[in-house]
Design a protein around this motif. Structure first.
Motif, PDB file in Angstrom:
ATOM      1  N   GLY A   1       0.820  -1.203   0.000  1.00 15.74           N
ATOM      2  CA  GLY A   1       0.000   0.000   0.000  1.00 15.74           C
ATOM      3  C   GLY A   1       0.853   1.252   0.000  1.00 15.74           C
ATOM      4  N   LEU A   2       2.064   1.129   0.545  1.00  9.14           N
ATOM      5  CA  LEU A   2       3.020   2.243   0.570  1.00  9.14           C
ATOM      6  C   LEU A   2       4.238   1.815  -0.231  1.00  9.14           C
ATOM      7  CD1 LEU A   2       3.944   5.012   1.601  1.00  9.14           C
ATOM      8  CD2 LEU A   2       4.817   3.882   3.657  1.00  9.14           C
ATOM      9  N   GLU A   3       4.437   2.470  -1.356  1.00  7.91           N
ATOM     10  CA  GLU A   3       5.491   2.061  -2.287  1.00  7.91           C
ATOM     11  C   GLU A   3       6.857   2.559  -1.819  1.00  7.91           C
ATOM     12  OE1 GLU A   3       6.955  -0.035  -4.163  1.00  7.91           O
ATOM     13  OE2 GLU A   3       5.188  -0.057  -5.465  1.00  7.91           O
ATOM     14  N   ALA A   4       7.904   1.866  -2.242  1.00  5.61           N
ATOM     15  CA  ALA A   4       9.265   2.303  -1.955  1.00  5.61           C
ATOM     16  C   ALA A   4       9.585   3.565  -2.763  1.00  5.61           C
ATOM     17  CB  ALA A   4      10.248   1.187  -2.303  1.00  5.61           C
ATOM     18  N   GLY A   5      10.653   4.243  -2.388  1.00  6.15           N
ATOM     19  CA  GLY A   5      11.077   5.427  -3.127  1.00  6.15           C
ATOM     20  C   GLY A   5      10.585   6.730  -2.530  1.00  6.15           C
ATOM     21  N   HIS A   6       9.924   6.659  -1.377  1.00  9.16           N
ATOM     22  CA  HIS A   6       9.500   7.904  -0.724  1.00  9.16           C
ATOM     23  C   HIS A   6      10.716   8.591  -0.099  1.00  9.16           C
ATOM     24  CE1 HIS A   6       9.953   5.561   2.876  1.00  9.16           C
ATOM     25  NE2 HIS A   6       9.073   4.669   2.454  1.00  9.16           N
ATOM     26  N   ARG A   7      10.487   9.667   0.648  1.00  8.03           N
ATOM     27  CA  ARG A   7      11.598  10.497   1.095  1.00  8.03           C
ATOM     28  C   ARG A   7      11.829  10.451   2.608  1.00  8.03           C
ATOM     29  NH1 ARG A   7      10.940  15.714  -2.988  1.00  8.03           N
ATOM     30  NH2 ARG A   7      10.583  14.463  -4.862  1.00  8.03           N
ATOM     31  N   ALA A   8      11.462   9.338   3.216  1.00  7.21           N
ATOM     32  CA  ALA A   8      11.731   9.208   4.653  1.00  7.21           C
ATOM     33  C   ALA A   8      13.231   9.097   4.902  1.00  7.21           C
ATOM     34  CB  ALA A   8      11.032   7.966   5.208  1.00  7.21           C
ATOM     35  N   CYS A   9      13.654   9.480   6.106  1.00  8.54           N
ATOM     36  CA  CYS A   9      15.048   9.319   6.490  1.00  8.54           C
ATOM     37  C   CYS A   9      15.398   7.827   6.549  1.00  8.54           C
ATOM     38  CB  CYS A   9      15.285   9.927   7.871  1.00  8.54           C
ATOM     39  SG  CYS A   9      14.834  11.663   8.041  1.00  8.54           S
ATOM     40  N   GLN A  10      16.662   7.517   6.373  1.00  9.01           N
ATOM     41  CA  GLN A  10      17.092   6.142   6.560  1.00  9.01           C
ATOM     42  C   GLN A  10      16.828   5.717   8.001  1.00  9.01           C
ATOM     43  OE1 GLN A  10      21.202   5.887   5.386  1.00  9.01           O
ATOM     44  NE2 GLN A  10      20.671   5.289   3.321  1.00  9.01           N
ATOM     45  N   GLY A  11      16.315   4.517   8.156  1.00  8.24           N
ATOM     46  CA  GLY A  11      16.053   4.009   9.489  1.00  8.24           C
ATOM     47  C   GLY A  11      14.773   4.517  10.115  1.00  8.24           C
ATOM     48  N   CYS A  12      13.916   5.180   9.334  1.00  5.79           N
ATOM     49  CA  CYS A  12      12.669   5.748   9.871  1.00  5.79           C
ATOM     50  C   CYS A  12      11.713   4.620  10.291  1.00  5.79           C
ATOM     51  CB  CYS A  12      12.001   6.626   8.822  1.00  5.79           C
ATOM     52  SG  CYS A  12      10.366   7.217   9.297  1.00  5.79           S
ATOM     53  N   GLY A  13      11.391   4.571  11.574  1.00  7.92           N
ATOM     54  CA  GLY A  13      10.474   3.544  12.055  1.00  7.92           C
ATOM     55  C   GLY A  13       9.067   3.741  11.559  1.00  7.92           C
TER      56      GLY A  13
END
Length: 335
Positions: free
Chosen positions: A27-39
């Motif tokens: 439902g949530l695709e990869a490639g978004h802009r979260a920080c690395q390691g974002c829980g």
């Protein structure tokens, strides 16, 4: 190019290979802009995978909204509605009422961070629960207002350093206690409420599936480390999340109609210093200041209290305790 699965007895394909070839629903695709390691990013992915495609999401303003939808892009593969900080639950209530009027069974999931849930959006959340809307509300708890500059929230733990609770002459970090939101939610006597941690993905999936199968309001609180706000390296997010559970500082529990019905037992309780010392937000608790030792003892007392009131201490080896349940390690999920 993927090779065709091998055929076994009577022309049957090897089921294990078929499972590997089957694309996982996202439902949530990869490639978004979260920080690395974002829980929070990991938690949201797990929630949507478990809930499946027949859902509509509402999303309070916050990190999750910011890193998944930089205009004109979106990482969501589901119907997704951005609301204000304070009204994700209210918008979800309207969507649910409209679906009910149309005779549709699509599940509604409201999402918010701890700022939008513990504080700013709590009024709308309480109303949603009181009116018995058929909605799962998920709070991704990273324990501060991370996207606006790491200000303290009602969820920020005692003694933690934020930009609005700095340690100094007057105090050692945040003076107040972390709000006991689950007890407040339980007081609404909703069918199901639970806490979970990104360190235990199968537990999250199980609780999401259970929550969406229930007719009525349900609530899930997911502890989600923030490397930036907590002052940790991105590759230790899961280790830190696991320590929060193993020390007793973040109890993983289930409640039905306000009554405690399930806990994740702690096999070997760890001292809270194992958890605190990995995070810069608690570094002032490891100085020569005589108040530091008292604060560490205070935090340990809070963890001991949780272990006692929720009866978290395990008895022997349990496949579903804090050491036996699945966990996430670098490179993927390990069962």
């Amino acid at each position: 190019m993927q090779s065709a699965p091998k055929e076994g007895v009577a022309g049957q394909h090897n089921m294990e290979e078929l499972r590997k070839l089957q694309p996982r629903y996202r439902g949530l695709e990869a490639g978004h802009r979260a920080c690395q390691g974002c829980g929070e990013a990991l938690a949201a992915r797990l929630v949507t995978e478990a809930a499946g495609p027949d859902v509509i999401l509402t999303n309070a303003t916050g990190c999750l909204e910011v890193f998944t939808t930089p205009w004109p892009q979106s990482a969501w593969r589901l119907p997704w509605i951005h609301s204000l900080f304070e009204n994700s639950a209210a918008v979800a209530s309207g969507v649910e009422a409209a679906l009910k009027a149309q005779g549709r069974s699509t599940k509604v999931i409201a999402q918010g961070g701890d700022g939008g849930t513990f504080d700013i959006g709590f009024q709308a959340l309480s109303g949603m629960l009181e009116r018995q809307h058929n909605i799962l509300y998920v709070c991704y708890d990273n324990e501060a207002y991370m996207n606006t500059g790491i200000q303290r929230s009602g969820s920020t733990p005692h003694a933690a350093m934020t930009t609005t609770s700095p340690p100094g002459k007057e105090r050692m970090g945040k003076r107040h206690m972390k709000k006991d939101l689950l007890s407040i939610i339980a007081a609404h006597h909703i069918p199901y409420a639970a806490s979970a941690s990104v360190a235990y993905p199968a537990d999250i999936r199980r609780k999401v599936r259970r929550a969406v199968s229930i007719e009525g309001p349900t609530f899930l609180l997911i502890h989600s480390p923030c490397p930036l706000g907590w002052g940790i390296e991105s590759d230790v997010s899961i280790e830190v999340a696991r320590l929060a559970v193993q020390t007793g500082l973040f109890p993983v529990i289930e409640l039905e109609r306000g009554e405690l019905t399930g806990v994740m037992p702690i096999r070997n309780p760890r001292p809270v210093t194992d958890y605190l010392k990995l995070q810069n937000r608690f570094k002032h608790l490891f100085t020569d200041d005589p108040r530091a030792r008292k604060e560490r003892e205070h935090v340990q007392a809070l963890a001991d209290h949780n272990i006692e009131i929720y009866q978290l201490r395990g008895e022997g080896v349990d496949a579903l305790d804090t050491d036996g349940a699945d966990t996430v390690r670098r490179g993927g999920v390990v069962d």
